[in-house]
Scaffold this motif. Sequence first.
Motif, mmCIF file in Angstrom:
data_model
loop_
_atom_site.group_PDB
_atom_site.id
_atom_site.type_symbol
_atom_site.label_atom_id
_atom_site.label_comp_id
_atom_site.label_asym_id
_atom_site.label_seq_id
_atom_site.Cartn_x
_atom_site.Cartn_y
_atom_site.Cartn_z
ATOM 1 N N SER A 190 0.831 -1.197 0.000
ATOM 2 C CA SER A 190 0.000 0.000 0.000
ATOM 3 C C SER A 190 0.873 1.258 0.000
ATOM 4 N N ASP A 191 0.270 2.377 -0.349
ATOM 5 C CA ASP A 191 0.897 3.696 -0.184
ATOM 6 C C ASP A 191 2.329 3.774 -0.729
ATOM 7 N N VAL A 192 2.434 3.560 -2.023
ATOM 8 C CA VAL A 192 3.728 3.669 -2.718
ATOM 9 C C VAL A 192 4.118 5.140 -2.901
ATOM 10 N N HIS A 193 3.113 5.965 -3.161
ATOM 11 C CA HIS A 193 3.318 7.415 -3.276
ATOM 12 C C HIS A 193 4.472 7.825 -4.187
ATOM 13 N N ALA A 194 4.475 7.239 -5.380
ATOM 14 C CA ALA A 194 5.409 7.657 -6.431
ATOM 15 C C ALA A 194 6.879 7.553 -6.024
ATOM 16 N N THR B 196 -2.927 4.842 6.803
ATOM 17 C CA THR B 196 -2.258 5.551 7.912
ATOM 18 C C THR B 196 -0.739 5.493 7.771
ATOM 19 N N HIS B 197 -0.237 4.599 6.910
ATOM 20 C CA HIS B 197 1.205 4.378 6.729
ATOM 21 C C HIS B 197 1.853 3.771 7.977
ATOM 22 N N ARG B 198 1.052 3.143 8.839
ATOM 23 C CA ARG B 198 1.596 2.514 10.044
ATOM 24 C C ARG B 198 1.129 1.071 10.136
ATOM 25 N N GLY C 177 -3.677 0.906 -2.894
ATOM 26 C CA GLY C 177 -3.952 2.298 -3.261
ATOM 27 C C GLY C 177 -2.918 3.311 -2.808
ATOM 28 N N ASP C 178 -3.038 4.523 -3.363
ATOM 29 C CA ASP C 178 -2.056 5.598 -3.261
ATOM 30 C C ASP C 178 -0.763 5.215 -3.987
ATOM 31 N N ALA C 179 -0.921 5.027 -5.293
ATOM 32 C CA ALA C 179 0.229 4.805 -6.173
ATOM 33 C C ALA C 179 1.006 6.108 -6.302
HETATM 34 ZN ZN ZN Z 1 -1.103 7.309 1.667
#
Ligand code: ZN
Length: 241
Positions: A7-11, A152-154, A35-37
Motif C-alpha cells: 500500500s501507499d507507494v506514493h510515487a 495511515t502508513h503505520r 492504493g495511493d500509487a
Molecule cells: Zn497514503
Amino acid sequence: MVCAVLSDVHANREALEAVLDDIGKRNIGTVFFLGDAVGYGPEPNECIKLLSNACSVLLAGNHDSGVTGSIDINGFNEFARAAVEWTRTVITEEHKKLLMSFPLRKEFGENGITLVHATPCEPEKWHYLVRQEDAVLNFGCFDTPVCFIGHTHRPLVIEESGDGPVRSRRSDILLNEDRAYIINVGSVGQPRDGDARACYVIKYGNHIEFVRIPYDIQETQRKMARVGLPSPLIERLSYGM
Ligand code: ZN
C-alpha cells in the motif's frame, strides 16, 4: 495461498523497486495493491507502470483520487495538495484513466480476504482507522476472516476475539481461524512508524509477516528536490515519519 500486500507507494520508485525485487526473490506470484500509487513522490508514471505489471488487483487511494479529480483536495494539508497539483502536471492521460478505473474496495470470499485503502465501512470517506471503537465498528463491514488496509502508513494488526475486546499489535502473527483481523500493511513509499525502510506484508496461509526493506532514500530525495516537491515531504523520508 501465498500473497504479498502493498500500500501507499506514493510515487517512490526506489522503494517500490526494492519491494518488488524482494517479492520476486521469494517467488511470490500474487501481489495486491491497496492504493495511493501517486502523491508525495517524484515518479508517479513509473510507479503506476510497475504496479500495473506486478499486481493482480489495484485499488484507488485518496491521493490517486485527488490526482484524477474524483475527490476535492481542499481537505489535504498544503504539502500533500502541492504534491497532488504537481502530479497532475506530469501524469499521462493513459495513467490517469487507469487510476480512475481502480475500485475502492474488493472482497475475495474464496481467499478469505477483503482489500480496501482506508476502512471497510465507508471506504469513500477516507477515515483513519486508529481508535479501538472505530475498529469495532469496522469489523461489522466485511465478511471475510481478514481485511487488509493501508492509509495511515503505520503497520498494525487488530484482532477481534468475538466476545472480548479488540486487541492490537504491530508484529508478525499466526491467524486464529475463530477470529477476524484487520491488518494495516504499512507503507512502501512513505512509512510513518519511525522506521524509514519500505514496509509490506506477506500472507503465507495463516501466517502474517511484516517485511521491511531498505532502499536508496537519498536517490528519491534528490529526485524530489529536482522537481521542486516541498522540503518537509523530502525530509520525512529520512526518519520514516
Ligand atoms: Zn497514503
